[in-house]
Design an enzyme around this catalytic site. Sequence first.
Site, mmCIF file in Angstrom:
data_model
loop_
_atom_site.group_PDB
_atom_site.id
_atom_site.type_symbol
_atom_site.label_atom_id
_atom_site.label_comp_id
_atom_site.label_asym_id
_atom_site.label_seq_id
_atom_site.Cartn_x
_atom_site.Cartn_y
_atom_site.Cartn_z
ATOM 1 C CE1 TYR A 51 -5.698 -11.023 1.172
ATOM 2 C CE2 TYR A 51 -6.447 -9.764 3.057
ATOM 3 C CZ TYR A 51 -5.887 -10.908 2.520
ATOM 4 O OH TYR A 51 -5.510 -11.943 3.348
ATOM 5 C CG ASN A 114 -8.249 -18.863 4.203
ATOM 6 O OD1 ASN A 114 -7.933 -17.856 4.825
ATOM 7 N ND2 ASN A 114 -8.069 -18.977 2.906
ATOM 8 C CG HIS A 117 -1.644 -13.767 3.415
ATOM 9 N ND1 HIS A 117 -2.340 -13.600 2.248
ATOM 10 C CD2 HIS A 117 -0.367 -13.325 3.184
ATOM 11 C CE1 HIS A 117 -1.524 -13.055 1.335
ATOM 12 N NE2 HIS A 117 -0.327 -12.872 1.886
ATOM 13 C CD GLU A 128 1.462 -10.443 0.183
ATOM 14 O OE1 GLU A 128 0.655 -10.586 -0.749
ATOM 15 O OE2 GLU A 128 1.867 -11.409 0.886
HETATM 16 P P1 IDP Z 1 -4.920 -17.627 -0.969
HETATM 17 O O1 IDP Z 1 -5.060 -16.954 0.380
HETATM 18 O O2 IDP Z 1 -4.940 -19.118 -0.843
HETATM 19 O O3 IDP Z 1 -3.743 -17.119 -1.753
HETATM 20 P P2 IDP Z 1 -6.582 -16.020 -2.718
HETATM 21 O O4 IDP Z 1 -7.269 -16.540 -3.929
HETATM 22 O O5 IDP Z 1 -5.367 -15.154 -2.912
HETATM 23 O O6 IDP Z 1 -6.236 -17.276 -1.797
HETATM 24 O O7 IDP Z 1 -7.675 -15.226 -1.874
HETATM 25 C C1 IDP Z 1 -7.303 -14.378 -0.809
HETATM 26 C C2 IDP Z 1 -8.213 -14.650 0.366
HETATM 27 O O8 IDP Z 1 -9.540 -14.277 0.021
HETATM 28 C C3 IDP Z 1 -8.335 -16.119 0.784
HETATM 29 O O9 IDP Z 1 -7.281 -16.548 1.623
HETATM 30 C C4 IDP Z 1 -9.666 -16.124 1.501
HETATM 31 O O10 IDP Z 1 -9.553 -15.579 2.834
HETATM 32 C C5 IDP Z 1 -10.476 -15.149 0.661
HETATM 33 N N1 IDP Z 1 -11.245 -15.860 -0.373
HETATM 34 C C6 IDP Z 1 -10.766 -16.472 -1.487
HETATM 35 N N2 IDP Z 1 -11.750 -17.009 -2.229
HETATM 36 C C7 IDP Z 1 -12.897 -16.716 -1.551
HETATM 37 C C8 IDP Z 1 -14.277 -16.998 -1.816
HETATM 38 O O11 IDP Z 1 -14.639 -17.624 -2.828
HETATM 39 N N3 IDP Z 1 -15.171 -16.544 -0.893
HETATM 40 C C9 IDP Z 1 -14.792 -15.840 0.226
HETATM 41 N N4 IDP Z 1 -13.510 -15.545 0.501
HETATM 42 C C10 IDP Z 1 -12.573 -15.985 -0.372
HETATM 43 MG MG MG Z 2 -3.333 -15.205 -2.467
#
Ligand code: IDP
Ligand code: MG
Length: 139
Positions: A51, A114, A117, A128
């Site tokens: 990351y 969530n 990925h 990746e």
């Molecule tokens: P994505 O997974 O939908 O592409 P990204 O913005 O690339 O989202 O962020 C990577 C991961 O970081 C997210 O899947 C989530 O697990 C975590 N993340 C993103 N935004 C937040 C936040 O505001 N608080 C805590 N964790 C976050």
């Molecule tokens: Mg992302």
Amino acid sequence: MATNRTFTMIKPDAVEAGNIGGITKMIEEAGFKIVAMKYTRLSPEIAGKFYEVHSERPFYGELCSYMSSGPIVAAILEKDNAVEDFRKLIGATNPADAAEGTIRKIYATSISANAVHGSDSDENAEIEGNFYFSELERH
Ligand code: IDP
Ligand code: MG
């Protein structure tokens, strides 16, 4: 080279909750072919490397400790238009904003935990996938 492959991880919250099967079923039913798959656990250092693009974001520390908090399943998926179609299948980053029927709507518990990925571009899908799988492990 543009590919029809994307990279995914089933994240620690979803593995812990027993949702590997449910999520994998949704992925296969959406037409993705699994071409590599691995059950593994990231150290905080390896999660930090994966990351690294997010290292300036405020949630980076939380993300790295969360992603190393338990086992994950990493996989490479193949389908026409794989990257874009998989992002549609998983839904918005925050499950509160994710569309009905998406993996995150069904399985995610928070914006951090969530469930899955999904790569955001063909270029990152390649990077990746290579991060986790050797040439011999990709078929
Ligand atoms: P994505 O997974 O939908 O592409 P990204 O913005 O690339 O989202 O962020 C990577 C991961 O970081 C997210 O899947 C989530 O697990 C975590 N993340 C993103 N935004 C937040 C936040 O505001 N608080 C805590 N964790 C976050
Ligand atoms: Mg992302």
